[in-house]
Design a protein around this motif. Structure first.
Motif, short mmCIF file in Angstrom:
data_model
loop_
_atom_site.label_atom_id
_atom_site.label_comp_id
_atom_site.label_asym_id
_atom_site.label_seq_id
_atom_site.Cartn_x
_atom_site.Cartn_y
_atom_site.Cartn_z
N SER A 142 2.99 -6.03 10.71
CA SER A 142 3.17 -4.43 10.16
C SER A 142 2.14 -3.98 9.55
N LEU A 143 1.29 -5.55 9.04
CA LEU A 143 -0.23 -6.06 8.14
C LEU A 143 -1.03 -5.65 9.66
N LEU A 144 -0.64 -5.99 10.43
CA LEU A 144 -1.42 -5.75 12.40
C LEU A 144 -1.47 -4.45 11.98
N LEU A 192 -4.35 4.84 4.30
CA LEU A 192 -3.62 4.85 2.61
C LEU A 192 -2.33 5.01 2.92
N PHE A 193 -2.02 5.56 2.62
CA PHE A 193 0.03 5.81 2.37
C PHE A 193 0.82 5.39 3.11
N GLN A 194 0.03 4.89 4.70
CA GLN A 194 1.06 3.36 5.78
C GLN A 194 1.07 2.12 5.31
N ALA A 195 -0.44 1.76 3.82
CA ALA A 195 -0.19 0.66 3.73
C ALA A 195 0.16 0.57 2.39
N LEU A 196 0.30 2.06 1.60
CA LEU A 196 1.45 2.15 0.59
C LEU A 196 2.53 2.10 1.07
#
Length: 393
Positions: A142-144, A192-196
């Protein structure tokens, strides 16, 4: 109403009806409809009758919502029709559950189901002394995806047009576009929404890995083993959901940056929605397969003939039909849900619970306040994606 809008509304009703209708299968068999019962009463005729009535009433509520919706969707504005149908559906489903809860609780009281039974409580401290390790390796995909999305955005950003299409609204044969000036904030809002979204899911996993299990005083060690197996399965499920959410939002960002969001139309919306739909199906499938807290999982016998105790009747700590839990003497902040089947709820008797609720209330209140002050736009004009609405007159 367009075919797409009709399909979305019917799908929403079907999902809500299915989710509520599956609650008896997901919930632990010793807490049917949020009522604690002794193991020997699990197959009681009163519980079976309440389950049958509940299932039929949930299906009837769904059919009624569809019929009312077909009338209102063509007679009222989209927002008003959706609110009316949603309110009717929610009220009906809550009423179905409340009726079943009252039926089981009444049968339990009238039959004195706990009379003569030795009640007890158990506490599993192994999750404190030997906690499950956080699955950082499973979180890496997910982080990748987030990192790759951000890099692609950084590469494309210099070539983006002065204005970006941020919303595509379909009203019958008409198509409306909403645009916004290209700035780092508007261009990278999907990232930003993806990271949140991923951060919230990973944080949820961190808290739930140390949550206490629903006790079983009759076979405490078997229950502890089962709970650890459940947590491992839960971790994989949540990590899969985080990855699918990251992929869906990453696909939206790519369509947004390339201008394909406006050109591809409903096909692009389906492409982005597919991972999110798959994520929901994975969670529901796991919940049905293993049950709340993994109670359907097999555990190797470790307690011999058992302790001879039954789990303490703790209905006094649960309120509003098993939705709200208040126990000032329970050390855990999170406790397994009862009424909603799968997951955890907050112990409102814990001092930290009010800090959590305060943070949630603040997160909701601040955007509303900023919208009322005119600082941010809450009208939906900056919606990143697609809307399907009935054709306006």
């Amino acid at each position: 109403m367009t075919d797409a809008a009709l399909l979305i509304n019917l799908t929403a009703i079907a999902v809500a009806v299915a989710a509520v209708g599956l609650l008896p299968r997901i919930s632990r068999d010793t807490v049917p409809f949020g009522v604690r019962v002794p193991p020997e009463r699990v197959g009681a005729p009163e519980i079976s009758a309440a389950t049958r009535t509940f299932t039929l009433s949930v299906l009837a509520t769904g059919v009624l919502a569809v019929l009312v919706g077909l009338l209102l969707w063509s007679a009222l504005p989209p927002g008003a029709a959706a609110a009316a149908v949603g309110t009717l559906l929610a009220a009906g489903l809550v009423g179905c559950y409340a009726r079943a809860h009252r039926a089981v609780r009444r049968a339990k009281a009238q039959g004195d189901w706990y009379v003569g039974l030795r009640q007890g409580v158990v506490a599993d401290t192994s999750l404190r002394t030997e906690p499950l390790p956080y699955p950082w390796l499973g979180a890496l995909p997910s982080l990748l995806v987030i990192a790759v999305t951000a890099v692609v955005g950084a590469v494309l950003y210099p070539g983006l047009p002065d204005r970006l299409v941020t919303a595509v609204v379909y009203r019958g044969e008409d198509v409306e576009y909403t645009t916004a000036a290209t700035t780092p904030l508007t261009a990278f809002a999907p990232v930003l929404f993806q990271a949140l979204a991923v951060a919230v899911l990973l944080a949820l996993l961190r808290f739930t890995l140390r949550s206490r299990p629903d006790g079983d005083a009759s076979r405490p060690r078997e229950n502890a083993d089962r709970h650890r197996r459940f947590l491992r399965i839960w971790a994989r499920t949540l990590l899969t959901s985080a990855l699918l959410a990251a992929l869906a939002i990453g696909a939206l960002a790519l369509l947004f940056w390339t201008g394909a969001m406006a050109e591809a139309g409903p096909a692009a919306a389906a492409l982005v929605a597919a991972p999110m739909l798959l994520s929901g199906l994975v969670v529901i499938g796991v919940a049905v397969r293993i049950g709340q807290g993994g109670w359907r999982l097999h555990a190797e016998p470790r307690d011999g003939a058992g302790t001879g105790l039954v789990q303490q009747d703790d209905d006094r700590f649960w309120h509003l039909g098993g939705v709200v839990y208040i126990n000032r003497h329970a050390p855990g902040l999170l406790v397994p849900k009862r009424a909603s089947g799968f997951g955890w709820t907050v112990n409102l008797g814990h001092p930290a619970a009010w800090a959590v609720l305060g943070a949630v209330a603040l997160a909701v209140a601040v955007p509303i306040a900023l919208g009322l002050l005119g600082v941010v736009d809450l009208s939906g004009s900056e919606f990143y994606g697609w809307k399907f609405e009935p054709e306006t007159e």
